[in-house]
Scaffold this motif. Structure first.
Motif, short mmCIF file in Angstrom:
data_model
loop_
_atom_site.label_atom_id
_atom_site.label_comp_id
_atom_site.label_asym_id
_atom_site.label_seq_id
_atom_site.Cartn_x
_atom_site.Cartn_y
_atom_site.Cartn_z
N GLU A 166 -14.43 0.27 -24.72
CA GLU A 166 -12.97 0.31 -24.91
C GLU A 166 -12.33 1.14 -23.80
N ASP A 167 -11.10 0.80 -23.45
CA ASP A 167 -10.39 1.49 -22.37
C ASP A 167 -10.35 3.00 -22.57
N ARG A 168 -10.08 3.42 -23.79
CA ARG A 168 -9.90 4.86 -24.06
C ARG A 168 -11.20 5.64 -23.88
N ARG A 169 -12.34 4.96 -23.87
CA ARG A 169 -13.62 5.65 -23.72
C ARG A 169 -14.14 5.64 -22.29
N ARG A 170 -13.43 4.95 -21.40
CA ARG A 170 -13.96 4.78 -20.05
C ARG A 170 -14.13 6.09 -19.30
N GLU A 171 -13.10 6.93 -19.34
CA GLU A 171 -13.19 8.17 -18.56
C GLU A 171 -14.25 9.11 -19.13
N GLN A 172 -14.36 9.16 -20.44
CA GLN A 172 -15.40 9.99 -21.06
C GLN A 172 -16.78 9.51 -20.63
N ARG A 173 -16.96 8.18 -20.62
CA ARG A 173 -18.25 7.61 -20.21
C ARG A 173 -18.51 7.86 -18.74
N LEU A 174 -17.48 7.80 -17.92
CA LEU A 174 -17.63 8.08 -16.50
C LEU A 174 -18.14 9.49 -16.28
N VAL A 175 -17.55 10.46 -16.99
CA VAL A 175 -17.98 11.86 -16.86
C VAL A 175 -19.44 12.01 -17.28
N GLU A 176 -19.82 11.34 -18.36
CA GLU A 176 -21.21 11.40 -18.84
C GLU A 176 -22.17 10.88 -17.76
N LEU A 177 -21.82 9.75 -17.15
CA LEU A 177 -22.67 9.16 -16.11
C LEU A 177 -22.74 10.05 -14.87
N LEU A 178 -21.62 10.66 -14.51
CA LEU A 178 -21.60 11.54 -13.34
C LEU A 178 -22.46 12.77 -13.57
N ARG A 179 -22.36 13.37 -14.76
CA ARG A 179 -23.18 14.55 -15.06
C ARG A 179 -24.66 14.20 -15.05
N LYS A 180 -24.97 13.00 -15.50
CA LYS A 180 -26.37 12.55 -15.56
C LYS A 180 -26.95 12.30 -14.18
N ASN A 181 -26.11 11.84 -13.25
CA ASN A 181 -26.61 11.39 -11.95
C ASN A 181 -26.21 12.25 -10.76
N GLN A 182 -25.42 13.32 -10.97
CA GLN A 182 -24.88 14.05 -9.83
C GLN A 182 -25.94 14.75 -8.99
N LYS A 183 -27.10 15.05 -9.56
CA LYS A 183 -28.15 15.71 -8.79
C LYS A 183 -28.97 14.72 -7.96
N LYS A 184 -28.76 13.43 -8.19
CA LYS A 184 -29.54 12.41 -7.47
C LYS A 184 -28.96 12.09 -6.10
N GLY A 185 -27.74 12.53 -5.83
CA GLY A 185 -27.11 12.24 -4.54
C GLY A 185 -25.64 11.98 -4.69
N ARG A 186 -25.03 11.47 -3.64
CA ARG A 186 -23.60 11.20 -3.65
C ARG A 186 -23.28 9.96 -4.48
N ILE A 187 -22.08 9.92 -5.01
CA ILE A 187 -21.68 8.85 -5.93
C ILE A 187 -20.34 8.27 -5.50
N LEU A 188 -20.24 6.94 -5.54
CA LEU A 188 -18.98 6.25 -5.25
C LEU A 188 -18.38 5.74 -6.55
N VAL A 189 -17.10 6.00 -6.76
CA VAL A 189 -16.38 5.50 -7.93
C VAL A 189 -15.20 4.67 -7.42
N PHE A 190 -15.07 3.43 -7.89
CA PHE A 190 -13.97 2.57 -7.46
C PHE A 190 -12.91 2.47 -8.55
N ALA A 191 -11.65 2.51 -8.14
CA ALA A 191 -10.54 2.37 -9.07
C ALA A 191 -9.70 1.16 -8.65
N LEU A 192 -9.03 0.55 -9.60
CA LEU A 192 -8.27 -0.67 -9.32
C LEU A 192 -6.96 -0.39 -8.58
N TYR A 193 -6.34 0.76 -8.87
CA TYR A 193 -5.03 1.06 -8.28
C TYR A 193 -5.06 2.38 -7.54
N LYS A 194 -4.12 2.55 -6.59
CA LYS A 194 -4.02 3.80 -5.83
C LYS A 194 -3.74 4.98 -6.74
#
Length: 230
Positions: A166-194
């Motif tokens: 669901e849309d409302r859970r996207r940012e929370q899930r993004l933070v979870e994934l970033l915390r899980k993977n931030q020690k593995k290297g650099r991360i690219l996140v793409f957004a639809l709008y500026k």
């Protein structure tokens, strides 16, 4: 040699490395910065290769600062984007200023996607082109009945995971994934709008992540700085 592309600084870094061996001198021109230095470099007439964004290159040609009439090799990077409705007219103008294809101009196009609509446009600028595919999958019917779509497949060595949430859970899930993977290297996140890219940058900074962003609302200096920080 002229190369209209959306990421000229990256393209030029490659040209500098390999051009040094071949004795080729290159110049990068793009918008968001003053034209004076670019014009001064062009006036020296000792540039073998220009890497440019279409809009700025068109401006320099119109102002008489850049002559493309002897360009023998034309490269369109991200050709699908260069030939879409946003850039097509600028690219047509640039091509019209180069050596005609009938007089031996060689044109190369690089693209991650190659839809039928873009192929049609591309054929107007090329003579008996040869297609080279990296990771090809034929999908029948996407361009019409019994037609084969030139569909490129992802690298099989890259693991891909798709989550539908669901849309409302996207940012929370993004933070979870970033915390899980931030020690593995650099991360690219793409957004639809500026605006979304800008909002995410500040939001993730508040959550303790080291973040920089690149989007159309930033000037060229800020974009270059963000790349350097990354």
């Amino acid at each position: 040699r002229s190369t209209p592309c959306p990421s000229p600084t990256l393209f030029r870094s490659v040209l500098q490395e390999f051009g040094a061996v071949a004795g080729l001198r290159s110049l990068v021109v793009y918008g968001g910065v003053p034209k004076y230095d670019q014009k001064a470099e062009l006036k020296k007439r000792d540039v073998d290769c220009i890497v440019a964004t279409p809009g700025r290159l068109k401006d320099l040609v119109n102002e008489g600062a850049c002559d493309l009439s002897k360009v023998q090799h034309l490269v369109l990077d991200e050709a699908d984007r260069m030939l879409d409705m946003g850039f097509e007219e600028d690219v047509k103008f640039i091509i019209s200023q180069c050596l005609p294809k009938e007089d031996g101009r060689q044109t190369a196009m690089f693209s991650a996607t190659w839809p039928a609509s873009i192929q049609e446009i591309a054929m107007n600028y090329m003579v008996n082109p040869v297609r080279v595919y990296v990771g090809f999958e034929a999908i029948v019917g996407s361009n019409g009945e019994n037609c084969v779509d030139d569909s490129l497949s992802a690298n099989k060595r890259v693991e891909q995971n798709v989550e539908v949430i669901e849309d409302r859970r996207r940012e929370q899930r993004l933070v979870e994934l970033l915390r899980k993977n931030q020690k593995k290297g650099r991360i690219l996140v793409f957004a639809l709008y500026k605006k979304e890219a800008e909002r995410l940058e500040y939001s993730l900074k508040r959550d303790g992540f080291k973040v920089c962003s690149i989007h159309g609302n930033k000037n060229q200096h800020a974009r270059t700085q963000a790349l350097q920080e990354f």
